[in-house]
Enzyme design. Structure first.
Site, PDB file in Angstrom:
ATOM      1  N   HIS A  82      -4.237 -40.946  19.874  1.00 20.80           N
ATOM      2  CA  HIS A  82      -4.369 -42.216  20.407  1.00 20.80           C
ATOM      3  C   HIS A  82      -5.575 -42.556  21.196  1.00 20.80           C
ATOM      4  O   HIS A  82      -6.055 -41.585  21.593  1.00 20.80           O
ATOM      5  CB  HIS A  82      -3.445 -42.960  21.056  1.00 20.80           C
ATOM      6  CG  HIS A  82      -2.963 -42.140  22.195  1.00 20.80           C
ATOM      7  ND1 HIS A  82      -3.810 -42.287  23.473  1.00 20.80           N
ATOM      8  CD2 HIS A  82      -1.974 -41.336  22.391  1.00 20.80           C
ATOM      9  CE1 HIS A  82      -3.161 -41.371  24.375  1.00 20.80           C
ATOM     10  NE2 HIS A  82      -2.027 -40.806  23.924  1.00 20.80           N
ATOM     11  N   GLY A  83      -6.135 -43.852  21.264  1.00 15.79           N
ATOM     12  CA  GLY A  83      -7.169 -43.935  21.966  1.00 15.79           C
ATOM     13  C   GLY A  83      -7.002 -44.054  23.320  1.00 15.79           C
ATOM     14  O   GLY A  83      -5.953 -43.863  24.150  1.00 15.79           O
TER      15      GLY A  83
END
Length: 461
Positions: A82-83
């Site tokens: 994920h970011g």
């Protein structure tokens, strides 16, 4: 280009807005903390690929040149972290406690006065690991770059035709990262008449929660982290704590290991989320940052990496799923059919990627990381700052080079890597059959249910 980039500034409804007036966007003349390259799993993707600081959509497709002009990519599996996210509630609590200590510190440095008089504790526990706007952009930009790297696979035609599959962990930061990746593509191609589904699959993307042996023998077992605990009490970490206390002019007893860690996280998160060189970073010099990075690497080594065999074996289900997709693509291609799943985008966690990288044998040093060999591990391969920044990704690209010659190229964070143990001259893109033979023992075994059961029947041992 400017009109296109402006689309990436939209703040999705699911992002908690940064509540500090200090929030700023990325700027070209950004002053970067000197210690940014030691932020481990809290580091920015741009520190791993510095050229992105100049152009966030830059790619170098020449590094992917096939061994002959006839090679054509036919499938890519992308396993992506994920970011950029907010700290977890637990870390935010420690940050709040540290802030109280620092507000009462008696030092006279300008950076300390800035913390005491200008900096506001804007982190709140309800943020709890949620994706931030920078994290949205991380995945949008990655989607665009991958479409430029593999234009015949990650294309509008393939997306509309259902040949690109999206799978995510159930955690909000992963679901929202998946939505962001898809938005990167739909905005690139101005698709407004169709939505594209994704599936939530924690069996694949959070396998570590499902592996009973790993959960009980490692994740929830205090004795499994004895090396980390010893290091946090050792001379290197003690020196870091003493230097922080000295800089703040507070009693050393006030700066516990948790307080030192919270200070390091404040520096890292302020940079990752807001792109600022925070005054909190002044609490550390480069030697301190190296110690903090090593502690993080120790934790990842023993809890997700090579420390215990079950760490990597917990990813057996994902390992087999990846090769099932590669086999299906190879079979479709061999029979002359269109590859039905041209692209698989799977978004999970650092804890998803690291066990799989370990199972595949990447970044394995000759010595284990321990609490006592910090000084000899300066040049270690196992560096989470390099391996697992926000939006880290492992790509496996299958090529058809003609005449039944299928080759597989691995990339980590958009850079070619070599399968450990495959060292011939064509190792950067070996024959797919050679890769299968190299991992043959795992392909024939590595059964998730068998590996993860806590007690095995004598007949199975």
């Amino acid at each position: 280009m400017l009109a296109f980039l402006s689309k990436f500034s939209v703040l999705y409804f699911f992002i908690i807005p940064c509540c500090s007036p200090q929030y700023v966007n990325l700027v070209d003349d950004l002053k970067m903390p000197a210690i940014a390259k030691y932020f481990s799993t809290k580091g920015r993707y741009e520190e791993v690929n510095p050229y992105l600081k100049e152009d966030i959509l830059a790619v170098n497709r020449s590094m992917l040149q096939a061994l002959s002009a006839q090679c054509q990519e036919i499938h890519v599996t992308a396993i992506i972290r994920h970011g950029t996210r907010y700290p977890t509630a637990k870390i935010i609590q420690l940050m709040q406690q540290l802030h109280i200590v620092v507000r009462n510190a008696s030092g006279v440095e300008s950076w300390l006065r800035e913390i005491q008089t200008q900096w506001t504790m804007w982190y709140t526990e309800d943020m709890d690991g949620r994706l931030v706007q920078k994290g949205v952009n991380d995945l949008k930009h990655l989607a665009v770059r991958l479409s430029k790297l593999f234009p015949s696979l990650i294309s509008e035609e393939k997306l509309r035709g259902g040949f690109i599959k999206f799978i995510t962990s159930s955690k909000h930061r992963c679901v929202n990262s998946t939505l962001s990746f898809k938005a990167g593509l739909t905005e690139l191609w101005a698709i407004k008449d169709k939505e594209f589904n994704h599936s939530v699959n924690d069996d694949l993307m959070r396998f570590f929660d499902k592996c009973t042996k790993f959960v009980q023998e490692v994740d929830n077992n205090p004795s499994a982290v004895v090396e980390i605990n010893n290091f946090t009490k050792g001379p290197e970490m003690k020196k870091v704590q003493e230097k922080i206390a000295e800089r703040l002019r507070v009693p050393s007893t006030l700066i516990s290991h948790d307080m030192a860690e919270a200070a390091f996280y404040l520096c890292a998160y302020e940079f990752a989320i807001k792109a600022v060189n925070s005054p909190w970073c002044q609490l550390f010099d480069e030697d301190d940052a190296k110690v903090m990075e090593y502690e993080s690497d120790l934790r990842e080594f023993w809890k997700r990496g090579y420390g215990y065999e079950i760490n990597s074996k917990s990813s057996c289900i994902l390992f087999h799923d990846v090769f099932r997709r590669l086999n299906k693509a190879a079979s479709d291609n061999k029979s002359g059919q269109q590859v039905t799943e041209a692209v698989t985008v799977q978004i999970g966690h650092a804890d998803t990627l690291l066990p799989l990288l370990t199972l595949l044998g990447f970044f394995k040093d000759s010595e284990a990381l321990t609490s006592t060999n910090y000084a000899t591990q300066t040049h270690r391969s196992f560096r989470t700052s390099h391996m697992l920044p926000y939006a880290a990704n492992l790509l496996l690209v299958l090529y058809d080079c003609g005449g039944g010659d299928l080759r597989l190229q691995p990339l980590l964070n958009e850079k070619p890597v070599t399968f450990p143990g495959l060292t011939d001259q064509k190792a950067s893109m070996p024959l797919y059959q050679d890769v299968r033979e190299h991992y043959g023992e795992l392909l024939r075994g590595c059964d998730f249910e068998n590996e993860c059961q806590l007690f095995k029947h004598p007949a199975e041992m």
